[in-house]
Design a protein around this motif. Structure first.
Motif: not given
Length: 275
Positions: A60-77
């Protein structure tokens, strides 16, 4: 008169072979159910405003304004928003890009506030081009994506590499995203194929080959996942849940739920609601 001239260093530039598949702009308004899902392509999120968190596999990762998130293939999210500070974000689907990380799960997340204006401009420009579809918009979108990826490369703790694109169908990706965003509406194989501008026979064959299940089976899976969330987080009646997740009737919903989950919706709610 003052004059300043800077010459570009002469060196071989890398050939960028990743490909933009899609862009979406989303804002939580208490009318969208979040559920874990994955893709056969990389997703790049940029949080415009708001706060919340992302569930990535078991993290579980907190995010807020200006957060940049890269999620790879086959990764549940999936994404969750603070109700008092709703998330507003862009997300790109990109084929041919792999995230390099020391984590067991392929993802990276950083605060991009140092170059957020440039990153936001890339997302906004892609969205504008995709919306208006003027001449050469595909090439322009691809170039904006290349700029975005190069900006990401500048981050010391984010690294990516190019990979051979999967043998996938752009139409199938579009159909899958359409299902995930519109599962609560009436969807048939005909209407789904029409939304992708292909025949239902081609869509059914390619989708099943790519994802291991038919488009309608995936639609049912998405609806059941959404129903499970509503059963455990709301006091909605079975009829209300059936209607809000796209089932034609509460009896058909209960029958389908029993068949897939091996318990009735009422039994599932009783077993999973924390008192």
């Amino acid at each position: 008169m003052s004059n300043r001239k800077l010459n570009l260093e002469t060196k071989a530039l890398p050939e960028l072979s990743f490909r933009l598949l899609s862009i979406s702009s989303s804002k939580f308004e208490n009318d969208w159910t979040s559920y874990p899902h994955s893709h056969q392509f990389t997703e790049i999120f940029f949080i415009k405003s708001g706060s919340g968190y992302m569930q990535i596999e078991n993290e579980t990762i907190p995010v807020k304004a200006d957060s940049l998130v890269l999620i790879g293939t086959h990764v549940l999210h999936t994404e969750f928003s603070n109700s008092s500070d709703p998330l507003d974000y862009y997300v790109l689907g990109v084929e041919g890009l792999k995230i390099i990380t020391d984590r067991p799960v392929e993802y990276s997340i950083v605060n991009s506030s140092s170059n957020a204006p440039s990153i936001r401009l890339c997302f906004e420009s892609i969205l504008n081009e995709m919306h208006n579809k003027r001449k050469c918009y595909e090439e322009i979108c691809q170039h904006y994506l290349a700029i975005l990826i190069l900006l990401i490369y500048r981050k010391d703790h984010i690294s990516c590499e190019l990979v051979e694109p999967l043998n996938s169908s752009r139409e199938c990706h579009k159909a899958r995203r359409y299902i995930e965003e519109n599962y609560h509406d009436k969807i048939t194989l005909n209407s789904l194929a029409d939304s992708c501008n292909i025949t239902k026979y081609y869509l059914s064959h390619q989708f099943t080959e790519l994802y291991g299940k038919s488009p309608i089976a995936y639609l049912t899976e998405v609806r059941i996942s959404a129903a499970k969330d509503l059963l455990t987080t709301t006091s909605y009646s079975i009829e209300e849940i059936a209607g809000s997740t796209g089932f034609s009737s509460s009896s058909y919903f209960s029958q389908t739920f029993q068949k897939i989950c091996h318990v009735s919706p009422q039994q599932y709610r009783k077993a999973h609601v924390v008192v």
